[in-house]
Design a protein around this motif. Sequence first.
Motif, PDB file in Angstrom:
ATOM      1  N   ARG A 135       0.829  -1.206   0.000  1.00 18.83           N
ATOM      2  CA  ARG A 135       0.000   0.000   0.000  1.00 18.83           C
ATOM      3  C   ARG A 135       0.866   1.260   0.000  1.00 18.83           C
ATOM      4  NH1 ARG A 135      -5.415   1.014   0.901  1.00 18.83           N
ATOM      5  NH2 ARG A 135      -5.973   2.886   2.058  1.00 18.83           N
ATOM      6  N   PHE A 136       1.908   1.246   0.826  1.00 17.38           N
ATOM      7  CA  PHE A 136       2.761   2.431   0.875  1.00 17.38           C
ATOM      8  C   PHE A 136       3.519   2.627  -0.436  1.00 17.38           C
ATOM      9  CE2 PHE A 136       6.740   4.676   1.760  1.00 17.38           C
ATOM     10  CZ  PHE A 136       6.195   5.880   2.149  1.00 17.38           C
ATOM     11  N   PHE A 150       1.281  11.113  -0.354  1.00 15.19           N
ATOM     12  CA  PHE A 150       1.931  11.186   0.970  1.00 15.19           C
ATOM     13  C   PHE A 150       1.055  11.804   2.055  1.00 15.19           C
ATOM     14  CE2 PHE A 150       6.067  10.844  -1.391  1.00 15.19           C
ATOM     15  CZ  PHE A 150       6.470   9.662  -0.774  1.00 15.19           C
ATOM     16  N   ALA A 151       0.529  13.005   1.788  1.00 14.76           N
ATOM     17  CA  ALA A 151      -0.188  13.709   2.855  1.00 14.76           C
ATOM     18  C   ALA A 151      -1.502  13.020   3.215  1.00 14.76           C
ATOM     19  CB  ALA A 151      -0.444  15.156   2.456  1.00 14.76           C
ATOM     20  N   THR A 152      -2.227  12.513   2.217  1.00 14.60           N
ATOM     21  CA  THR A 152      -3.503  11.870   2.535  1.00 14.60           C
ATOM     22  C   THR A 152      -3.263  10.556   3.267  1.00 14.60           C
ATOM     23  OG1 THR A 152      -3.563  10.835   0.348  1.00 14.60           O
ATOM     24  CG2 THR A 152      -4.750  12.900   0.599  1.00 14.60           C
ATOM     25  N   TYR A 153      -2.175   9.878   2.906  1.00  8.80           N
ATOM     26  CA  TYR A 153      -1.868   8.614   3.574  1.00  8.80           C
ATOM     27  C   TYR A 153      -1.409   8.856   5.017  1.00  8.80           C
ATOM     28  CZ  TYR A 153      -0.279   3.810   4.108  1.00  8.80           C
ATOM     29  OH  TYR A 153      -0.110   2.525   4.550  1.00  8.80           O
ATOM     30  N   SER A 154      -0.615   9.908   5.232  1.00  6.28           N
ATOM     31  CA  SER A 154      -0.214  10.254   6.599  1.00  6.28           C
ATOM     32  C   SER A 154      -1.433  10.597   7.434  1.00  6.28           C
ATOM     33  CB  SER A 154       0.721  11.458   6.615  1.00  6.28           C
ATOM     34  OG  SER A 154       1.867  11.184   5.886  1.00  6.28           O
ATOM     35  N   TYR A 155      -2.371  11.281   6.813  1.00  6.28           N
ATOM     36  CA  TYR A 155      -3.611  11.631   7.515  1.00  6.28           C
ATOM     37  C   TYR A 155      -4.352  10.366   7.925  1.00  6.28           C
ATOM     38  CZ  TYR A 155      -8.315  13.524   8.251  1.00  6.28           C
ATOM     39  OH  TYR A 155      -9.537  13.849   8.775  1.00  6.28           O
ATOM     40  N   GLU A 156      -4.426   9.411   6.998  1.00  8.75           N
ATOM     41  CA  GLU A 156      -5.115   8.159   7.297  1.00  8.75           C
ATOM     42  C   GLU A 156      -4.433   7.434   8.467  1.00  8.75           C
ATOM     43  OE1 GLU A 156      -6.529   5.471   4.012  1.00  8.75           O
ATOM     44  OE2 GLU A 156      -5.076   4.104   4.906  1.00  8.75           O
ATOM     45  N   LEU A 157      -3.100   7.363   8.408  1.00 12.24           N
ATOM     46  CA  LEU A 157      -2.365   6.659   9.466  1.00 12.24           C
ATOM     47  C   LEU A 157      -2.412   7.419  10.787  1.00 12.24           C
ATOM     48  CD1 LEU A 157       0.888   5.544   7.607  1.00 12.24           C
ATOM     49  CD2 LEU A 157      -0.922   4.035   8.447  1.00 12.24           C
ATOM     50  N   GLY A 158      -2.182   8.721  10.719  1.00 11.01           N
ATOM     51  CA  GLY A 158      -2.021   9.491  11.944  1.00 11.01           C
ATOM     52  C   GLY A 158      -3.336   9.898  12.586  1.00 11.01           C
ATOM     53  N   ILE A 159      -4.197  10.533  11.803  1.00  7.17           N
ATOM     54  CA  ILE A 159      -5.406  11.106  12.373  1.00  7.17           C
ATOM     55  C   ILE A 159      -6.507  10.049  12.495  1.00  7.17           C
ATOM     56  CG2 ILE A 159      -7.082  12.983  12.212  1.00  7.17           C
ATOM     57  CD1 ILE A 159      -4.262  14.052  12.491  1.00  7.17           C
ATOM     58  N   GLN A 160      -6.664   9.233  11.444  1.00  2.00           N
ATOM     59  CA  GLN A 160      -7.756   8.262  11.479  1.00  2.00           C
ATOM     60  C   GLN A 160      -7.407   7.006  12.267  1.00  2.00           C
ATOM     61  OE1 GLN A 160      -8.653   8.041   7.286  1.00  2.00           O
ATOM     62  NE2 GLN A 160     -10.238   9.609   7.465  1.00  2.00           N
ATOM     63  N   ALA A 218       5.886   7.751   7.371  1.00  2.00           N
ATOM     64  CA  ALA A 218       5.383   7.886   5.999  1.00  2.00           C
ATOM     65  C   ALA A 218       5.671   9.287   5.451  1.00  2.00           C
ATOM     66  CB  ALA A 218       3.879   7.599   5.950  1.00  2.00           C
ATOM     67  N   SER A 219       5.438  10.318   6.303  1.00  2.00           N
ATOM     68  CA  SER A 219       5.748  11.689   5.885  1.00  2.00           C
ATOM     69  C   SER A 219       7.231  11.849   5.573  1.00  2.00           C
ATOM     70  CB  SER A 219       5.421  12.690   6.990  1.00  2.00           C
ATOM     71  OG  SER A 219       4.057  12.901   7.073  1.00  2.00           O
ATOM     72  N   MET A 220       8.040  11.255   6.459  1.00  4.02           N
ATOM     73  CA  MET A 220       9.481  11.450   6.346  1.00  4.02           C
ATOM     74  C   MET A 220      10.049  10.885   5.046  1.00  4.02           C
ATOM     75  SD  MET A 220      10.460  13.256   8.729  1.00  4.02           S
ATOM     76  CE  MET A 220       9.385  13.967   9.951  1.00  4.02           C
ATOM     77  N   TYR A 221       9.359   9.892   4.485  1.00  5.29           N
ATOM     78  CA  TYR A 221       9.840   9.324   3.231  1.00  5.29           C
ATOM     79  C   TYR A 221       9.915  10.361   2.112  1.00  5.29           C
ATOM     80  CZ  TYR A 221      10.705   4.344   3.761  1.00  5.29           C
ATOM     81  OH  TYR A 221      11.273   3.142   4.077  1.00  5.29           O
ATOM     82  N   SER A 222       9.068  11.392   2.191  1.00  3.17           N
ATOM     83  CA  SER A 222       9.115  12.409   1.135  1.00  3.17           C
ATOM     84  C   SER A 222      10.147  13.491   1.455  1.00  3.17           C
ATOM     85  CB  SER A 222       7.737  13.047   0.945  1.00  3.17           C
ATOM     86  OG  SER A 222       7.396  13.856   2.054  1.00  3.17           O
ATOM     87  N   LEU A 223      10.672  13.447   2.677  1.00  4.09           N
ATOM     88  CA  LEU A 223      11.551  14.541   3.120  1.00  4.09           C
ATOM     89  C   LEU A 223      12.826  14.711   2.283  1.00  4.09           C
ATOM     90  CD1 LEU A 223      11.878  16.797   5.182  1.00  4.09           C
ATOM     91  CD2 LEU A 223      13.120  15.205   6.624  1.00  4.09           C
ATOM     92  N   PRO A 224      13.549  13.617   1.944  1.00  7.67           N
ATOM     93  CA  PRO A 224      14.786  13.832   1.180  1.00  7.67           C
ATOM     94  C   PRO A 224      14.546  14.601  -0.116  1.00  7.67           C
ATOM     95  CG  PRO A 224      14.664  11.563   1.942  1.00  7.67           C
ATOM     96  CD  PRO A 224      13.356  12.200   2.272  1.00  7.67           C
ATOM     97  N   VAL A 225      13.461  14.259  -0.818  1.00  8.15           N
ATOM     98  CA  VAL A 225      13.170  14.940  -2.077  1.00  8.15           C
ATOM     99  C   VAL A 225      12.832  16.402  -1.817  1.00  8.15           C
ATOM    100  CG1 VAL A 225      11.676  14.960  -4.119  1.00  8.15           C
ATOM    101  CG2 VAL A 225      12.307  12.792  -3.067  1.00  8.15           C
ATOM    102  N   ILE A 226      11.958  16.626  -0.808  1.00  9.69           N
ATOM    103  CA  ILE A 226      11.572  17.998  -0.462  1.00  9.69           C
ATOM    104  C   ILE A 226      12.810  18.810  -0.075  1.00  9.69           C
ATOM    105  CG2 ILE A 226      10.277  19.393   1.218  1.00  9.69           C
ATOM    106  CD1 ILE A 226       8.393  18.051  -0.617  1.00  9.69           C
ATOM    107  N   ALA A 227      13.665  18.197   0.747  1.00  4.90           N
ATOM    108  CA  ALA A 227      14.853  18.910   1.220  1.00  4.90           C
ATOM    109  C   ALA A 227      15.734  19.313   0.042  1.00  4.90           C
ATOM    110  CB  ALA A 227      15.636  18.033   2.202  1.00  4.90           C
ATOM    111  N   LEU A 228      15.897  18.388  -0.899  1.00  2.00           N
ATOM    112  CA  LEU A 228      16.723  18.669  -2.072  1.00  2.00           C
ATOM    113  C   LEU A 228      16.137  19.834  -2.876  1.00  2.00           C
ATOM    114  CD1 LEU A 228      19.274  17.335  -3.347  1.00  2.00           C
ATOM    115  CD2 LEU A 228      17.710  16.226  -4.949  1.00  2.00           C
ATOM    116  N   LEU A 229      14.822  19.792  -3.081  1.00  2.00           N
ATOM    117  CA  LEU A 229      14.159  20.861  -3.830  1.00  2.00           C
ATOM    118  C   LEU A 229      14.321  22.198  -3.111  1.00  2.00           C
ATOM    119  CD1 LEU A 229      10.882  18.916  -4.727  1.00  2.00           C
ATOM    120  CD2 LEU A 229      12.598  19.686  -6.360  1.00  2.00           C
ATOM    121  N   ILE A 230      14.179  22.160  -1.778  1.00  2.00           N
ATOM    122  CA  ILE A 230      14.314  23.396  -1.007  1.00  2.00           C
ATOM    123  C   ILE A 230      15.722  23.964  -1.139  1.00  2.00           C
ATOM    124  CG2 ILE A 230      14.366  24.342   1.340  1.00  2.00           C
ATOM    125  CD1 ILE A 230      11.906  22.690   1.987  1.00  2.00           C
ATOM    126  N   VAL A 231      16.718  23.077  -1.114  1.00  2.00           N
ATOM    127  CA  VAL A 231      18.107  23.540  -1.263  1.00  2.00           C
ATOM    128  C   VAL A 231      18.267  24.288  -2.587  1.00  2.00           C
ATOM    129  CG1 VAL A 231      20.488  22.761  -1.647  1.00  2.00           C
ATOM    130  CG2 VAL A 231      19.158  21.814   0.243  1.00  2.00           C
TER     131      VAL A 231
END
Lengths: 314, 272
Positions: A84-85, A268-278, A288-301
Amino acid sequence: MSKILTQPAATVPRAAGPAWFRVNRVQERLLGYALIAPIALLIVALIAYPFLNAIWLSLTEKMVGYPAHFVGLKNYATLYESPRFRIVAWNSVVYTVGSISAKLVIGMVMAVALQKAVRGNQLLRGFLLLPWVIPTVVIALTWRWLLDLYRGLFNVGLHDLGIIGAGIHWLGNPDLAMLSVIMANVWRGFPFFGVSFLAAMQTVPQDLYDAASVDGASAWQQFWRVSLPSIKGVVAIVTLLSTIWTLNDFNIVYIMTRGGPGAATHIFATYSYELGIQSQRWGMAMAASMYSLPVIALLIVFVVRYLHREEPAS
Amino acid sequence: MSGRVLRWLAVGILLLLVAVPLYWIVVTSLKTGRQILMSQAIYIASPFTLENYRYLFEETRFALWLRNSAVTAVASTIVSLAIGAAGAYALTRLRFAGRRVFGALVLITYLVPPGLMFIPLYRTLIQIGYTNSLGTLILAYPTFLVPFVTWLLMGFFRSIPRELEEAALVDGATRLQTLWRIVLPLAAPGLLAAGLFCFTLSWNEFLYALIFIADDSLRTLPVGLSEFVVSDFAFWGQLMAAAALASLPVVLVYIYLHKYMVGGLTAGAVKG
């Protein structure tokens, strides 16, 4: 202004000597720290702390009502093994790449079409920007209604034009559901691309086009050789920014499909919501959120390096 | 010649692309429930009715959500403008150690997407025991508004000649006085643009409002709106009336915003 000028000039005599300069530097530094203190507090308390806390929690097993206990990378491993992930991660890529490429193309068409001063340009531009200002929730709900199986404008319209027989199950078919959420995202985002590109193109000197035109360049060649190279910085920055936000988008997918059917549009965000909030599985949700972090971090750099280069040295 | 035809064709298609969904919102909001259910006169509102709008205000909590959204958006805009303007002034005009690093940090925090932050932030708000109130949102929205305002205003402040401030300083004004009496008035268009952007971003915000608020009477408009959809069935007439009304304030704000927007877009990019 006059009040400043008539103020008792107690500090003025000191302005002449180096002593004033030293005192002032200290005062200036203190004032500087005082003025950024609220932002610093905000960043530390409501961004940095939660974020570091999230990283720690992603290494724990945390259910509601139980204390967290450290499990190392177990959550990450579980997610990595989870079919699923894997779908969620792949969907996020499809959603992002699909949306961004369509926004790029349509945005570019919009900029080129509006570039040559046409009558009512301001008005046209203003109207075309509307999708970008109205609430995303409104957009997501409207698209859900447009794509309604029986009474939505899409199916009714296509049927009346004789293009389709039976209604298309846009949000029920996994592939079409992804296409649907991408369409809504593109509708919302292309005006931002278009207006940014247009603003950049309007800073290109007309001489360049005239010269190209004298040399016999076609409209297409002028676009390819003159417009595009001149605005590539803006194209890059707009694409990077939009990629950052699209990859972790939530609203459109959550409202249109809740990630379904199955997990066909979960990102990512909807799945984190399902895992965390629901499901209240905090550790897993954070991982699950953190898995997207490396890509986000690279883009931010990339963005930070680019925007800082733009900043005049001070 | 053909280039011109092609250009107008593109403009026409784009206009249609934008207009059709907007038309669908308005036309649906003016239809009767029966007309929608029976798929009568799909493309126009016939019979035409304002019943959906009446229903929203008299039979639902729409007015309350509207108020909640207005309070939240105005308060978080004011808070963010005050904090952001002070910070932007410090970062562009005052010399202190760590200034450049801090400037980069502000930019980075602006870029972190809410989709990555909502769970950690929610956890923290639970820890400090501050969820489920409009105050929670007024506290949470500045996390994305303040970095944005700061970044935007830094661009505007830089464009104001330092000489004006230096003259005032020599005349005995304090730094705070120069900020209040010289920089802020000159940066008024920037403040206005930043404020309008803040209002729009807060007004449209959904994710934090969905998660941090549990109480129905404290919902903001976007969350209230999304709750109208009951499983797969929705009262589309009322929902589209609500959608039209929820869009109205930002569209009105945007009519004013428009002339300040080019400056805003180039000074600091906005989400898209």
